[in-house]
Design a protein around this motif. Structure first.
Motif, short mmCIF file in Angstrom:
data_model
loop_
_atom_site.label_atom_id
_atom_site.label_comp_id
_atom_site.label_asym_id
_atom_site.label_seq_id
_atom_site.Cartn_x
_atom_site.Cartn_y
_atom_site.Cartn_z
N UNK A 85 0.84 -1.21 0.00
CA UNK A 85 0.00 0.00 0.00
C UNK A 85 0.87 1.25 0.00
N UNK A 86 2.05 1.17 -0.58
CA UNK A 86 2.97 2.29 -0.52
C UNK A 86 2.42 3.53 -1.22
N UNK A 87 1.73 3.33 -2.35
CA UNK A 87 1.19 4.49 -3.07
C UNK A 87 0.10 5.17 -2.24
N UNK A 128 0.01 5.16 0.98
CA UNK A 128 0.71 5.84 2.06
C UNK A 128 1.31 7.16 1.59
N UNK A 129 1.78 7.21 0.35
CA UNK A 129 2.31 8.46 -0.20
C UNK A 129 1.20 9.50 -0.29
N UNK A 130 0.00 9.08 -0.68
CA UNK A 130 -1.13 10.01 -0.71
C UNK A 130 -1.41 10.55 0.69
N UNK A 131 -1.32 9.66 1.68
CA UNK A 131 -1.53 10.08 3.07
C UNK A 131 -0.47 11.08 3.49
N UNK A 132 0.79 10.86 3.09
CA UNK A 132 1.87 11.78 3.42
C UNK A 132 1.64 13.15 2.79
N UNK A 133 1.19 13.16 1.54
CA UNK A 133 0.90 14.43 0.86
C UNK A 133 -0.22 15.15 1.58
N UNK A 134 -1.25 14.41 1.96
CA UNK A 134 -2.38 15.01 2.69
C UNK A 134 -1.92 15.59 4.02
N UNK A 135 -1.11 14.84 4.76
CA UNK A 135 -0.66 15.29 6.08
C UNK A 135 0.12 16.60 6.00
N UNK A 136 0.96 16.72 4.99
CA UNK A 136 1.83 17.89 4.90
C UNK A 136 1.11 19.09 4.27
N UNK A 137 0.34 18.83 3.23
CA UNK A 137 -0.25 19.93 2.48
C UNK A 137 -1.62 20.34 2.98
N UNK A 138 -2.31 19.43 3.68
CA UNK A 138 -3.66 19.71 4.18
C UNK A 138 -4.65 19.88 3.05
N UNK A 139 -4.37 19.29 1.88
CA UNK A 139 -5.28 19.36 0.75
C UNK A 139 -6.46 18.42 0.99
N UNK A 140 -7.64 18.75 0.43
CA UNK A 140 -8.79 17.86 0.53
C UNK A 140 -8.57 16.65 -0.37
N UNK A 141 -8.81 15.44 0.17
CA UNK A 141 -8.51 14.23 -0.57
C UNK A 141 -9.57 13.16 -0.29
N UNK A 142 -9.99 12.48 -1.36
CA UNK A 142 -10.97 11.40 -1.25
C UNK A 142 -10.44 10.17 -1.96
N UNK A 143 -10.49 9.02 -1.30
CA UNK A 143 -10.14 7.74 -1.89
C UNK A 143 -11.42 6.95 -2.10
N UNK A 144 -11.62 6.41 -3.29
CA UNK A 144 -12.85 5.68 -3.60
C UNK A 144 -12.48 4.32 -4.20
N UNK A 145 -13.15 3.26 -3.74
CA UNK A 145 -12.85 1.94 -4.27
C UNK A 145 -13.78 0.88 -3.73
#
Length: 268
Positions: free
Chosen positions: A118-120, A122-139
């Motif tokens: 799940x590294x990719x 986790x990278x999305x989570x890291x980007x979210x944590x640092x940038x505080x951008x709104x993010x949605x994962x759907x699946x």
């Protein structure tokens, strides 16, 4: 990405709960996950949400998407130039989002990001944590298993922080209410046999579910009510229709109509 339809939204209980969760995630700036079986309307709801926000970007996650592909897709959405190895590109994307966090990143079919780990994600989570951008994962529920740690991936710390909503299977009453709405809008009538068959089609998530149901309705209306697009377009814009529906000849959709549409669909 789900193809948008001109038909009215099918506002099921799941649809309203998911849209409410997306709105809450946007207001509270939460990392949000939407999951459910294929064919239950997840992608359509995500596309509808994106259409309501000019700063929303939908990214379809492909099984062949590697780490750099994912990061470059984000960079293109936010109109920033990147180059270098995946780590460097991640830093460039993150910096761009820190400087301009006014984006909503919507990732569809996120179960395709695991590729054995799940590294990719986790990278999305890291980007979210640092940038505080709104993010949605759907699946699908496979994404749920990945994030919850059910598949021995060490990600439950992500899952506990997520705002979550699940798309359930559409009920018979919800299908009935929607067909009633279409009858009034388009001056048509569904026979009881047709209603039963369309309900079976809508809830058959193994074979497309809601997506196939909507596609079949569109095809049938194109055959028996060619004016349907203009009527629906006027209804969506809340403007006076150029076509007086009441003067149109009433049309009946029965099993034969469904068979005709099915044969036409298979020949295309």
């Amino acid at each position: 990405m789900a193809k948008q339809t001109l038909l009215p939204k099918m506002e099921t209980k799941s649809y309203n709960e998911v849209m409410g969760t997306l709105d809450l995630g946007l207001r509270e700036n939460k990392l949000t996950v939407i999951f459910g079986s294929p064919g239950t309307g997840k992608s359509s709801a995500l596309a509808e949400f994106a259409s309501l926000h000019s700063n929303a970007h939908m990214i379809l996650c492909s099984p062949t998407m590697n780490m750099k592909n994912l990061l470059v897709a984000i960079a293109r959405c936010i109109n920033t130039h990147v180059k270098g190895d995946p780590y460097t590109v991640q830093q460039q994307v993150t910096e761009a989002l820190v400087n301009d966090p006014n984006h909503i990143l919507l990732f569809d079919e996120c179960e395709n990001l695991h590729r054995g780990d799940v590294s990719k994600i986790d990278v999305l989570r890291q980007i979210y944590d640092v940038s505080d951008v709104n993010m949605v994962l759907c699946g699908t529920h496979k994404l749920h298993s990945l994030l919850s740690g059910a598949n021995d991936h060490n990600q439950p710390q992500i899952f506990r922080r997520l705002l979550k909503a699940e798309f359930g299977v559409t009920t018979k009453q919800e299908v009935t209410d929607y067909l009633d709405q279409l009858e009034n809008l388009l001056h048509i009538r569904f026979t009881s046999d047709a209603r039963n068959e369309l309900f079976t089609l809508c809830t058959d998530v193994e074979n497309g579910g809601l997506g196939i149901f909507i596609a079949m309705l569109e095809l049938m209306f194109s055959i028996i009510r060619p004016e349907w697009k203009e009527i629906c377009r006027s209804a969506k814009k809340n403007t006076d229709p150029s076509i007086d529906v009441d003067v149109l000849e009433p049309k009946v959709i029965d099993r034969n109509t469904i068979r005709q549409a099915s044969r036409f669909k298979m020949t295309k």
